[in-house]
Design an enzyme around this catalytic site. Structure first.
Site, mmCIF file in Angstrom:
data_model
loop_
_atom_site.group_PDB
_atom_site.id
_atom_site.type_symbol
_atom_site.label_atom_id
_atom_site.label_comp_id
_atom_site.label_asym_id
_atom_site.label_seq_id
_atom_site.Cartn_x
_atom_site.Cartn_y
_atom_site.Cartn_z
ATOM 1 N N ASP A 33 -3.411 -31.966 1.434
ATOM 2 C CA ASP A 33 -2.401 -32.270 2.436
ATOM 3 C C ASP A 33 -3.059 -32.012 3.793
ATOM 4 O O ASP A 33 -4.069 -31.318 3.858
ATOM 5 C CB ASP A 33 -1.204 -31.342 2.207
ATOM 6 C CG ASP A 33 -0.260 -31.344 3.369
ATOM 7 O OD1 ASP A 33 0.104 -32.438 3.796
ATOM 8 O OD2 ASP A 33 0.104 -30.256 3.835
ATOM 9 N N CYS A 47 0.834 -1.195 0.000
ATOM 10 C CA CYS A 47 0.000 0.000 0.000
ATOM 11 C C CYS A 47 0.869 1.244 0.000
ATOM 12 O O CYS A 47 2.083 1.173 -0.008
ATOM 13 C CB CYS A 47 -0.878 0.005 1.245
ATOM 14 S SG CYS A 47 0.138 0.028 2.727
ATOM 15 N N CYS A 107 3.525 1.515 2.669
ATOM 16 C CA CYS A 107 4.751 0.756 2.436
ATOM 17 C C CYS A 107 5.663 1.535 1.497
ATOM 18 O O CYS A 107 6.870 1.602 1.701
ATOM 19 C CB CYS A 107 4.424 -0.599 1.816
ATOM 20 S SG CYS A 107 3.255 -1.550 2.776
ATOM 21 N N ASP A 162 0.872 -27.379 1.236
ATOM 22 C CA ASP A 162 1.687 -26.235 1.649
ATOM 23 C C ASP A 162 3.137 -26.580 1.889
ATOM 24 O O ASP A 162 3.979 -25.702 1.929
ATOM 25 C CB ASP A 162 1.111 -25.621 2.930
ATOM 26 C CG ASP A 162 1.396 -26.501 4.125
ATOM 27 O OD1 ASP A 162 1.270 -27.728 3.979
ATOM 28 O OD2 ASP A 162 1.745 -25.968 5.186
ATOM 29 N N ASP A 213 4.974 -31.533 -0.335
ATOM 30 C CA ASP A 213 3.839 -31.560 -1.272
ATOM 31 C C ASP A 213 4.225 -31.043 -2.637
ATOM 32 O O ASP A 213 3.500 -31.220 -3.614
ATOM 33 C CB ASP A 213 2.688 -30.682 -0.752
ATOM 34 C CG ASP A 213 2.187 -31.145 0.593
ATOM 35 O OD1 ASP A 213 1.990 -32.361 0.735
ATOM 36 O OD2 ASP A 213 2.010 -30.301 1.479
#
Lengths: 47, 725
Positions: free
Chosen positions: B444, B37, B40, B619, B623
């Site tokens: 997962d 934004c 930042c 994740d 995986d």
């Protein structure tokens, strides 16, 4: 006939001017960061 | 601490990342992660500009690239990186070679072509309108001069703005195959040629306006497609840049040095503190510790390690600081193994043919054959070559896949835009096409169906007074199990003078109360595994057992998938007990526990061989390979870098619910794309007979072309208008 030529010439002139401005904006990087431009308007100072 | 370790800058000579600028200036480009934004932007830019010597700093929010400039020698790249990290963002230098991406130049070229073609379209349409509406009353000389003017504008514009199509068609033809750009290029060149011929012959029909408008409309589709791809590539580049690791190596003389993980050799001794990620496969040398293996094996609870045991790359040390001896190089470690598996998976996926390409393969030979048939047909009926050629070219112009070129990108850009708002980040357009085809979803467990945060399981078996006594110790610690215990007991005081021994447990100042692992409470660690023990003077130790917290929405998501006719399966690296419980609570009947990364990949291969179209949601590093092999894959926002990179879509937050919405939008998008194809086909079916018989005038060609493009675009926009897909 001269009227038509005048109209065409001025249409061409206006169109080319707009095109030139757009290309200038493009080449100076104003379209490189659309998301950032949208957020920067919220910043207060000139930084 | 983790951030600093994950950079390669200290060990690396950064000067190769500096780009030379004019007047002795140099530029340094940095991938910044986490900037979202205006705040930042301000924080990063002013923070970096405040550094001595830095003359400019500009953050591109669309690409996440920060460009910093200074007089050569006036500032150091290390200081800039450190400043950004101090501000709380992840930062990594862009590789100079990778930065000069052709992508940005492609985008600029497309925009420039589009602007020029747009100008040409409006201008020539003005001239053409004059001829269409006033043609009857117009003197031949006036009409002729208007035609010549149109030719003077249209021919250079079409050749300049049409170069993306001409180049692509040329490349395809040189390889000996045809893509959609071949008939487009043919139609553009032939319509210009035909119009020029007509103008020279003092004819009344020309297609200059059609050629320019075709270029313009097709460029819109091409630019939308580019925007989608560049967003996806930007995300992928970011992930790559942020992936290099650092390690602290113990030199033979006992001093520490920081080196890039890729420079580690087998036999090197490494020091890892709590929170550090193990960079290479290694053997634990000193001090028993605990490590979080959830990204490697999917096991939810931290595992104890004794000296001499092997620890795989990707584990995170959660216990006492440890000294490890490397047993493999980075490229030979598990992570690299998986990355290779991943690459293989993605190669197999590139065999997937996009809907638009499938349409093109059927379309190109059909249209070319049709034009040829028209040409031969007219010759056979005794028409002159000029008339036959004119009608054949008209067929090519009118069938030019203008609507087809817009049909797919328009739908995809609307669909990804809508999903972006809901927190689903789609990395490529064809990911949506693939998502619409799935018939099986594989989840997962750890970190995907569960939050990855443990919770106290046997609170009911322990008296509230004892729970509170234990919690007074637990509240002083940041250990995940202690925090789970404190959460179960609710808010309350901390016992005075609590001491923590990392990797063991907590005790009060007088050692009257102890909370920790079995050994900490004087029990045999071999016989009492897992959980936490609480002991007081004279009383029997109390065992606290923990389990994972399932995401609150997991059950609803699984049910929603089942309702949509998609079977659901769970693959977990965890123990069968833990897996069974989560599967039952999520409503998943089919599950496999104790499967490692290779077994997961093998399972995906097997499902693929059965002809299933699998969505993989995961994740962990374990995986990633399976996700690469799946038909399409989704990673939650908390996923490991390598898994996010392997996935086609990333969920922005922790919530799984947007996954269902992604599926609905993907299915709807597929329907709309097919509808758009049908609309384009319908238009061609009515226009082709007219063109073949020679009834089509430039006015009709222009009107139908614009009309059909407008129709498919409006149809695509229905996706964003619909409240619920």
């Amino acid at each position: 006939m001269s009227g038509v030529a005048l109209i065409i010439a001025s249409a061409l002139g206006v169109g080319l001017t707009a095109l030139a401005v757009l290309l200038w904006a493009l080449n100076s990087g104003q379209y490189d960061d659309p998301d950032g431009a949208a957020e920067r308007i919220l910043l207060d100072d000139g930084d | 601490m983790n951030l600093a370790l994950r950079s390669a800058d200290m060990a690396d000579d950064l000067s190769r990342h500096l780009l030379p600028g004019d007047d002795g200036n140099c530029q340094f480009e940095i991938a910044v992660k986490g900037a979202r934004c205006a705040n930042c932007i301000a924080k990063i830019e002013t923070g970096v500009r405040a550094l001595a010597g830095v003359s400019e700093a500009r953050l591109n929010l669309s690409t996440g690239k920060l460009t910093v400039g200074w007089k050569r020698g006036a500032a150091s790249p290390h200081a800039v990186l450190r400043r950004i990290r101090d501000l709380g963002y992840e930062a990594q230098p862009f590789d100079a070679a990778a930065t000069l991406s052709s992508g940005e130049q492609e985008g600029r070229l497309l925009l420039r072509c589009m602007a020029i073609a747009g100008f040409g379209t409006v201008f020539i349409m003005g001239l053409a309108d004059a001829v269409w509406y006033g043609g009857g009353d117009m003197e031949a000389a006036t009409r002729q001069s208007l035609f010549w003017l149109a030719a003077a504008v249209a021919i250079p514009i079409t050749f300049y703005a049409g170069q993306p199509f001409f180049l692509s068609a040329f490349r395809a033809l040189r390889r000996g195959n045809a893509n959609m750009d071949v008939p487009i290029s043919a139609a553009l060149i032939l319509s210009l040629g035909l119009s020029l011929y007509q103008t020279v012959q003092h004819g009344t029909h020309n297609y200059f306006d059609a050629a320019v408008m075709l270029t313009f409309l097709l460029l819109i589709g091409r630019y939308l497609d580019y925007r989608l791809r560049s967003r996806a590539q930007g995300a992928a580049r970011h992930l790559l840049a942020l992936q290099s690791l650092l390690a602290r190596r113990i030199r033979p003389d006992g001093d520490l040095e920081t080196v890039a993980a890729r420079d580690l050799a087998p036999g090197d001794r490494l020091l890892l503190a709590s929170g550090d990620r193990v960079p290479v496969n290694a053997v634990l040398e000193e001090h028993a510790t605990e490590a979080d293996m959830s990204l490697v094996t999917g096991e939810s609870m931290p595992q104890p390690f004794a000296p001499g045991e092997a620890i795989y790359a990707g584990a995170v040390i959660t216990g006492a600081p440890a000294i490890l001896r490397a047993t493999a190089r980075v490229e030979d470690s598990l992570v690299a193994d998986l990355a290779r598996l991943l690459e293989a998976g993605q190669q197999s996926r590139s065999l997937y043919v996009k809907l638009a390409d499938r349409a093109a393969r059927a379309y190109v030979p059909l249209v070319c054959g049709l034009a040829l048939a028209v040409f031969v047909g007219w010759l056979g009926m005794g028409a002159s070559i000029a008339v036959a050629a004119t009608n054949a070219i008209t067929v090519l112009i009118i069938t030019c896949p203008c609507a087809l070129g817009l049909a797919v990108p328009a739908v995809q850009i609307v669909a990804t835009g809508r999903l972006f708002q809901r927190g689903v980040f789609v990395k490529s357009g064809d990911a949506l096409e693939r998502l619409a085809e799935i018939d099986l979803a594989v989840f997962d467990k750890t970190g995907t169906l569960t939050t990855g945060v443990p919770a106290l399981r046997n609170a009911a078996d322990v008296s509230p007074a004892i729970l509170e006594q234990a919690a007074q110790l637990a509240r002083a610690s940041r250990h995940p199990l202690a925090q789970a215990l404190a959460a179960a007991a609710g808010p309350g005081p901390v016992a005075p003078g609590v001491r923590e021994t990392i990797g063991m447990g907590l005790e009060t100042a007088d050692s009257a109360r102890k909370l920790g692992n079995a050994a900490w409470c004087g029990l045999d660690p071999g016989a009492h595994k897992g959980g936490m023990w609480f002991c007081r003077d004279g009383a029997a130790p109390v065992h606290f057992v923990f389990h994972e917290t399932i995401r609150p929405e997991a059950g609803a998501v699984v049910a929603a998938l089942l309702r949509r006719g998609i079977s659901v399966e769970m693959l977990s690296g965890d123990h069968p007990m833990a897996a069974a419980e989560i599967a039952a609570r999520a409503g998943i009947a089919q599950w496999h526990a104790g499967v490692g990364a290779r077994e997961k990949a093998a399972r995906l291969q097997a499902l693929k061989a059965e002809g299933r179209h699998v969505l993989m949601v995961g994740d962990g590093i374990n995986d990633a390979a399976a996700m690469g092999l799946a038909h399409v894959s989704i990673a939650p926002g908390s996923a490991a870098d390598v898994s996010q990179q392997a996935s086609d879509m990333v969920l922005r937050g922790q919530d799984l619910t947007p996954l269902v919405e992604a599926l609905d939008v993907a299915r709807k998008a597929r329907r709309l794309v097919l509808q758009n194809f049908a609309l384009a086909l319908l238009y061609n079916l009515t226009a082709i007979p007219l063109a073949a018989l020679g009834f089509v005038t430039p006015l009709i060609a222009a009107a139908t072309m614009a009309g059909s493009s407008l129709l498919v675009t409006l149809n695509a926009l229905r996706l964003s208008l619909a409240g619920k897909p």
